[in-house]
Scaffold this motif. Structure first.
Motif, short mmCIF file in Angstrom:
data_model
loop_
_atom_site.label_atom_id
_atom_site.label_comp_id
_atom_site.label_asym_id
_atom_site.label_seq_id
_atom_site.Cartn_x
_atom_site.Cartn_y
_atom_site.Cartn_z
N ARG A 56 0.84 -1.21 0.00
CA ARG A 56 0.00 0.00 0.00
C ARG A 56 0.86 1.25 0.00
NH1 ARG A 56 -3.22 -2.92 3.53
NH2 ARG A 56 -2.38 -1.84 5.32
N GLN A 59 2.42 1.27 -3.68
CA GLN A 59 1.51 1.46 -4.81
C GLN A 59 0.63 2.70 -4.66
OE1 GLN A 59 -0.36 -2.40 -4.81
NE2 GLN A 59 1.18 -3.27 -6.17
N ASP A 60 0.08 2.92 -3.48
CA ASP A 60 -0.85 4.03 -3.30
C ASP A 60 -0.14 5.36 -3.08
OD1 ASP A 60 -2.77 2.09 -3.50
OD2 ASP A 60 -3.27 2.07 -1.36
N LYS A 62 3.27 5.80 -3.63
CA LYS A 62 4.46 5.88 -4.49
C LYS A 62 5.76 6.07 -3.69
CE LYS A 62 1.73 5.92 -8.10
NZ LYS A 62 1.02 4.70 -8.22
#
Length: 97
Positions: A56, A59-60, A62
């Motif tokens: 998380r 991906q969310d 960065k």
């Protein structure tokens, strides 16, 4: 090792849409412990929650591997400080009573 307690990295990469190189970077930075079951790289199911947190962040938000390492170090420091505060509060309450 009980095989049913481990999840292969290929399954994880497919399920979470993540590259194997990212998983290897996590291993190299001691953020993820990889075990081998029948010559297949795996992680223990107990580490799945930690891996999901890492994914998380990556991906969310960065955040790169070095940033994730810094975040986890800070979270560990916060946990340690909270334990110290709890211990100090317990000691202080002994004097208040």
């Amino acid at each position: 090792m009980a095989k049913e307690n481990y999840i292969t990295l290929t399954t994880i990469c497919t399920a979470y849409n993540v590259e194997m190189t990212f998983i290897n970077d996590l291993k190299e930075n001691d953020l993820l412990k990889i075990s081998y079951v029948e010559d297949a790289p795996c992680i223990h199911q107990d580490l799945l929650t930690q891996l999901e947190k890492i994914l998380r962040l990556h991906q969310d938000l960065k955040i790169n591997v070095a940033g994730i390492d810094a975040v986890f170090n800070l979270l560990h420091q916060v946990d340690d400080l909270q334990l110290q505060i709890g211990n100090l509060q317990n000691r202080l309450s002994a004097y208040e009573d």
